[in-house]
Design an enzyme around this catalytic site. Structure first.
Site, PDB file in Angstrom:
ATOM      1  N   ASP A  38      31.026  37.400  37.732  1.00  0.00           N
ATOM      2  CA  ASP A  38      30.712  35.971  37.762  1.00  0.00           C
ATOM      3  C   ASP A  38      31.640  35.255  36.788  1.00  0.00           C
ATOM      4  O   ASP A  38      32.744  35.728  36.553  1.00  0.00           O
ATOM      5  CB  ASP A  38      29.235  35.744  37.426  1.00  0.00           C
ATOM      6  CG  ASP A  38      28.662  34.535  38.142  1.00  0.00           C
ATOM      7  OD1 ASP A  38      29.121  33.411  37.850  1.00  0.00           O
ATOM      8  OD2 ASP A  38      27.765  34.690  38.989  1.00  0.00           O
ATOM      9  N   HIS A  41      34.877  34.709  38.085  1.00  0.00           N
ATOM     10  CA  HIS A  41      34.898  33.370  38.668  1.00  0.00           C
ATOM     11  C   HIS A  41      35.617  32.357  37.788  1.00  0.00           C
ATOM     12  O   HIS A  41      35.524  31.154  38.029  1.00  0.00           O
ATOM     13  CB  HIS A  41      33.462  32.893  38.941  1.00  0.00           C
ATOM     14  CG  HIS A  41      32.781  33.666  40.023  1.00  0.00           C
ATOM     15  ND1 HIS A  41      31.486  33.410  40.423  1.00  0.00           N
ATOM     16  CD2 HIS A  41      33.206  34.702  40.790  1.00  0.00           C
ATOM     17  CE1 HIS A  41      31.142  34.255  41.389  1.00  0.00           C
ATOM     18  NE2 HIS A  41      32.177  35.046  41.626  1.00  0.00           N
TER      19      HIS A  41
END
Length: 389
Positions: free
Chosen positions: A215, A238
Site C-alpha cells: 500500500d 502505492h
C-alpha cells in the site's frame, strides 16, 4: 584551601557524570526466552515497568535471538525522561494471525516521552492474514505493527519491519518524531500495509529509509503539519500519498509538507493527493515535492479529488478539500501509463497555486500526456509533458 576546591570539583564532575548515567534492563533478566517459541510478553512488559519507574535515563536491552510476543501496550507517565529500547534480536508475532488480528496494535506506545527504538527486526507474520483476505472469507482486520499515540520526542532508528498485518508504523497525535534508516518489507499485493502513516502530528522527520510494501509507502493523514521526508526509496507500493482526505466532514488540514530526494520504482503512484468526493472543511497547503526519480510509475504526479471507492456515500458529490500552493520541482523519469501528470480537482474548490518546475516525464520513450481539470497554476523552466497550466 586546595582540598575544599578539589572536593568541590570532584563533586561537580560526579554529579555531571551521574546525570548522564544510563541504567540497563536486559529482558533476559525478566524471563524472556530468545528461542522464538516461549511467550516473552510478560518479560518485556516487566522490563518496561522497571525502566519507566526509574529516575535515571534507562535502556531496555534485547539481545540476539527471536522473541515470541503477543499484543503489548507500553504506557507513559514514566519517571525516566529517556528510555532507549536497543534491539539486537527479532521480535516475532504468534503464528496464528487471529491472535494479533483481534487487537488494533501489536506493539503500541501511549502517552510516552523521550522513547527511542534502535535496531532490531519486527516480524508480524502477516502473510497468512493477507491470504485469508484474498479469499474473501471472514477475516479480522489485523493489527498495526508499531504505533505511537499522544507521545513526544520519539526516535526510531535502524529498524526492520517485516510482513505487517496492517500498517507497519503509525504516528498519531505526536510531536517531534524522528524516523531514520528504517526498512519496511511486505509483499507488493499485501492489503493495507502502509509503511508509515502520520496523522494529527507535528514536527515529524522521516529520513534515508527503504519501503517496499503493498500500500502507501508513506501516507499522510489529516492534521499533519511540519512533516519532512528525505532520502526515501519506495517500491513496490502505492507511493507517497496525502490522504485519503474528506473521510470526515469536520477534518483538520495538512500543511507544510516537504518531500526531497525520493526514488519510486514500479509503484502505483509517485506523489498523490487524494480526497473523497464529498463535503469537508479540510485543506492542503504549502506542499513541496522536490527532486524525485520515477521509474515505471503508473501515476507519477496525481491529484484525485473524485475518490469514491465502490460508489458508496459519495456519488455525484464534490470534494470540499481546498488544495493550494503545491510545488513539483526537479522530477524526472518514466511513467508506466500514457498520462504522467493528472490534476483532477474539485469543481467547487479548484486547485490553486500549483507549480510545475523543471519536470521531465516520458512514457515508453515517447511523449507522455497530461489530464487537467479545475486547476490553476504555472509552469517554470522545462516541463514535459506540458499540456496544462
Amino acid at each position: 584551601m586546595a582540598t575544599p576546591i578539589f572536593f568541590f570539583i570532584f563533586f561537580a564532575l560526579h554529579m555531571s557524570i551521574s546525570s548522564f548515567a544510563t541504567t540497563s534492563y536486559n529482558v533476559l533478566s525478566y524471563g524472556a526466552k530468545p528461542n522464538g517459541l516461549t511467550d516473552s510478553t510478560k518479560a518485556f512488559l516487566d522490563a518496561w515497568a522497571a525502566a519507566c519507574a526509574s529516575t535515571d535515563s534507562t535502556m531496555i536491552y534485547v539481545p540476539k535471538g527471536r522473541y515470541l510476543l503477543g499484543s503489548m501496550s507500553f504506557k507513559g507517565g514514566c519517571k525516566s525522561r529517556s528510555i532507549t529500547i536497543r534491539i539486537d534480536g527479532t521480535l516475532v508475532a504468534p503464528g496464528d494471525y487471529r491472535i494479533l488480528g483481534k487487537a488494533s496494535n501489536w506493539l503500541s506506545f501511549e502517552g510516552v516521552s523521550g522513547v527511542s527504538i534502535v535496531g532490531g527486526a519486527l516480524d508480524a507474520k502477516g502473510s497468512t492474514l493477507w491470504a485469508c483476505k484474498a479469499k474473501g472469507t471472514n477475516c479480522p482486520s489485523g493489527a498495526t505493527t508499531l504505533s505511537f499515540t499522544n507521545s513526544d520526542n520519539i526516535k526510531i532508528k535502524g529498524l526492520l519491519s517485516l510482513n505487517s498485518q496492517m500498517f507497519h508504523i503509525v504516528i498519531y497525535r505526536c510531536e517531534n518524531v524522528n524516523i531514520e534508516g528504517i526498512k519496511v518489507i511486505a509483499a507488493g499485493d499485501s492489503p493495507n500495509t502502509d509503511g508509515i502513516h502520520v496523522q494529527l502530528s507535528n514536527n515529524v522527520v522521516i529520513m534515508n529509509s527503504v519501503i517496499k510494501t503493498g500500500d502507501d509507502c508513506i501516507s499522510i493523514g489529516p492534521g499533519t503539519k511540519n512533516l519532512w521526508i528525505e532520502g526515501v526509496r519506495c517500491g513496490p507500493g502505492h507511493g507517497i500519498s496525502i490522504g485519503s482526505l474528506a473521510k470526515d466532514t469536520e477534518e483538520e488540514g495538512v500543511q507544510n509538507v516537504t518531500v526531497k530526494r525520493t526514488i519510486f520504482a514500479d509503484t502505483q503512484n509517485g506523489f498523490r493527493i487524494k480526497s473523497w468526493a464529498r463535503h469537508s472543511n479540510g485543506f492542503v497547503k504549502r506542499i513541496r515535492f522536490i527532486g524525485a526519480i520515477m521509474s515505471n510509475v503508473q501515476n507519477p504526479i496525481i491529484i484525485d479529488q473524485h475518490y469514491c471507492p465502490h460508489n458508496i456515500n459519495c456519488p455525484n458529490q464534490v470534494s470540499g478539500i481546498k488544495i493550494n500552493d503545491v510545488i513539483y520541482q526537479g522530477i524526472r523519469g518514466t511513467s508506466a501509463t500514457p498520462v504522467a501528470i493528472k490534476f483532477d480537482c474539485s469543481s467547487k474548490f479548484p486547485c490553486g497555486g500549483i507549480r510545475l518546475h523543471n519536470v521531465n516525464l516520458t512514457y515508453s520513450n515517447q511523449a507522455a500526456q497530461t489530464f487537467c481539470v479545475n486547476v490553476i497554476g504555472k509552469r517554470i523552466g522545462h516541463v514535459r509533458p506540458d499540456g496544462c497550466l
